[in-house]
Write a protein that holds these residues in place. Structure first.
Motif, mmCIF file in Angstrom:
data_model
loop_
_atom_site.group_PDB
_atom_site.id
_atom_site.type_symbol
_atom_site.label_atom_id
_atom_site.label_comp_id
_atom_site.label_asym_id
_atom_site.label_seq_id
_atom_site.Cartn_x
_atom_site.Cartn_y
_atom_site.Cartn_z
ATOM 1 N N ALA A 150 74.333 67.619 9.866
ATOM 2 C CA ALA A 150 74.613 67.049 11.188
ATOM 3 C C ALA A 150 74.719 65.528 11.213
ATOM 4 N N GLY A 151 74.631 64.870 10.100
ATOM 5 C CA GLY A 151 74.746 63.421 10.045
ATOM 6 C C GLY A 151 74.057 62.902 8.809
ATOM 7 N N GLU A 152 74.245 61.639 8.553
ATOM 8 C CA GLU A 152 73.639 61.042 7.362
ATOM 9 C C GLU A 152 72.257 60.485 7.631
ATOM 10 N N SER A 153 71.932 60.198 8.900
ATOM 11 C CA SER A 153 70.635 59.586 9.193
ATOM 12 C C SER A 153 69.556 60.648 9.366
ATOM 13 N N PHE A 154 68.335 60.234 9.090
ATOM 14 C CA PHE A 154 67.195 61.129 9.260
ATOM 15 C C PHE A 154 67.089 61.581 10.715
ATOM 16 N N GLY A 155 67.252 60.658 11.649
ATOM 17 C CA GLY A 155 67.135 60.994 13.070
ATOM 18 C C GLY A 155 68.137 62.043 13.515
ATOM 19 N N GLU A 156 69.401 61.886 13.092
ATOM 20 C CA GLU A 156 70.432 62.878 13.452
ATOM 21 C C GLU A 156 70.066 64.257 12.913
ATOM 22 N N GLN A 157 69.661 64.292 11.655
ATOM 23 C CA GLN A 157 69.324 65.581 11.045
ATOM 24 C C GLN A 157 68.065 66.174 11.662
ATOM 25 N N ALA A 158 67.071 65.355 11.939
ATOM 26 C CA ALA A 158 65.823 65.868 12.518
ATOM 27 C C ALA A 158 66.059 66.438 13.908
ATOM 28 N N SER B 227 60.158 58.356 6.158
ATOM 29 C CA SER B 227 60.663 58.797 7.469
ATOM 30 C C SER B 227 59.556 59.353 8.351
ATOM 31 N N PHE B 228 58.324 59.343 7.856
ATOM 32 C CA PHE B 228 57.200 59.973 8.545
ATOM 33 C C PHE B 228 56.972 59.406 9.948
ATOM 34 N N GLY B 229 57.041 58.093 10.104
ATOM 35 C CA GLY B 229 56.839 57.470 11.415
ATOM 36 C C GLY B 229 57.890 57.906 12.417
ATOM 37 N N GLU B 230 59.146 57.878 12.003
ATOM 38 C CA GLU B 230 60.234 58.319 12.884
ATOM 39 C C GLU B 230 60.066 59.795 13.223
ATOM 40 N N PHE B 231 59.657 60.584 12.228
ATOM 41 C CA PHE B 231 59.453 62.007 12.496
ATOM 42 C C PHE B 231 58.347 62.223 13.526
ATOM 43 N N GLU C 214 57.541 60.400 16.014
ATOM 44 C CA GLU C 214 58.098 60.136 17.351
ATOM 45 C C GLU C 214 58.920 61.321 17.841
ATOM 46 N N LEU C 215 59.762 61.885 16.973
ATOM 47 C CA LEU C 215 60.592 63.027 17.356
ATOM 48 C C LEU C 215 59.740 64.274 17.591
ATOM 49 N N TYR C 216 58.695 64.449 16.789
ATOM 50 C CA TYR C 216 57.780 65.584 16.944
ATOM 51 C C TYR C 216 57.106 65.524 18.318
ATOM 52 N N ALA C 217 56.694 64.325 18.716
ATOM 53 C CA ALA C 217 56.059 64.142 20.018
ATOM 54 C C ALA C 217 57.033 64.415 21.167
ATOM 55 N N GLU C 218 58.328 64.167 20.957
ATOM 56 C CA GLU C 218 59.328 64.502 21.974
ATOM 57 C C GLU C 218 59.505 66.014 22.083
ATOM 58 N N PHE C 219 59.537 66.698 20.951
ATOM 59 C CA PHE C 219 59.765 68.147 20.942
ATOM 60 C C PHE C 219 58.528 68.898 21.412
ATOM 61 N N PHE C 220 57.355 68.386 21.078
ATOM 62 C CA PHE C 220 56.085 68.994 21.475
ATOM 63 C C PHE C 220 55.286 67.966 22.280
ATOM 64 N N PRO C 221 55.676 67.703 23.536
ATOM 65 C CA PRO C 221 55.053 66.621 24.300
ATOM 66 C C PRO C 221 53.612 66.893 24.752
ATOM 67 N N VAL C 222 53.216 68.164 24.835
ATOM 68 C CA VAL C 222 51.881 68.525 25.306
ATOM 69 C C VAL C 222 51.225 69.458 24.303
ATOM 70 N N LEU D 221 70.336 67.465 2.676
ATOM 71 C CA LEU D 221 69.371 67.579 3.766
ATOM 72 C C LEU D 221 68.245 66.569 3.596
ATOM 73 N N LEU D 222 67.794 66.031 4.717
ATOM 74 C CA LEU D 222 66.699 65.078 4.717
ATOM 75 C C LEU D 222 65.429 65.677 5.311
ATOM 76 N N ILE D 223 65.562 66.854 5.960
ATOM 77 C CA ILE D 223 64.422 67.481 6.636
ATOM 78 C C ILE D 223 64.644 68.983 6.760
ATOM 79 N N SER D 224 63.539 69.714 6.758
ATOM 80 C CA SER D 224 63.542 71.149 7.029
ATOM 81 C C SER D 224 62.272 71.462 7.815
ATOM 82 N N ILE D 225 62.411 72.210 8.911
ATOM 83 C CA ILE D 225 61.287 72.517 9.780
ATOM 84 C C ILE D 225 61.167 74.031 9.954
ATOM 85 N N GLY D 226 60.014 74.574 9.627
ATOM 86 C CA GLY D 226 59.723 75.988 9.859
ATOM 87 C C GLY D 226 58.485 76.100 10.707
ATOM 88 N N CYS D 227 58.267 77.273 11.317
ATOM 89 C CA CYS D 227 57.091 77.407 12.175
ATOM 90 C C CYS D 227 56.706 78.868 12.383
#
Length: 128
Positions: free
Chosen positions: A46-54, A87-91, A93-101, A117-123
């Protein structure tokens, strides 16, 4: 008779790149395979940047959750793989947006990832 097992699929759920399912629902639990920052429409990164991919990886996780009868609010545990731990700091911030509470438990590791790929998320999540 034990719990039923159902493979999760749907129109917004990305295709896997190997012999595994994007998600599997067993009883009241949903197991979401690692979702990379891949656009499900094009199967391209989805893009070259970590933020786009995350951001895309989170959209992919949410698509599997919804297709499996769950939501981000019902996620109990998250496993995150990043190609570069800087990329941990940027991640975070994005994690807090996806899971705000009340964010779920999480483990994050740096590992080599395939195909740019710069990131993979499972749950693991409860089913509504």
């Amino acid at each position: 008779m034990g719990a039923s097992r159902e493979v999760v699929a749907g129109p917004n759920v990305p295709q896997t790149i190997g012999p595994y399912s994007p998600g599997v629902r067993v009883g009241d639990l949903l197991f979401v395979s690692g979702q990379g920052g891949v656009d499900p429409d094009t199967a391209e990164v989805a893009g070259e940047s970590f933020g786009e991919q995350a951001r895309q990886a989170f959209r992919n996780v949410e698509a599997v959750l919804r297709a499996g009868g769950s939501t981000p609010e019902l996620v109990a545990n998250v496993t995150v793989l990043v190609a570069d731990i800087s990329s941990f700091g940027e991640f975070n911030e994005l994690y807090a947006e996806f899971f705000p509470v009340d964010p779920p438990a999480r483990m994050t590791m740096q590992v080599p990832l395939p195909g740019g790929l710069l990131i993979s998320i499972g749950c693991v999540a409860a089913v509504a």
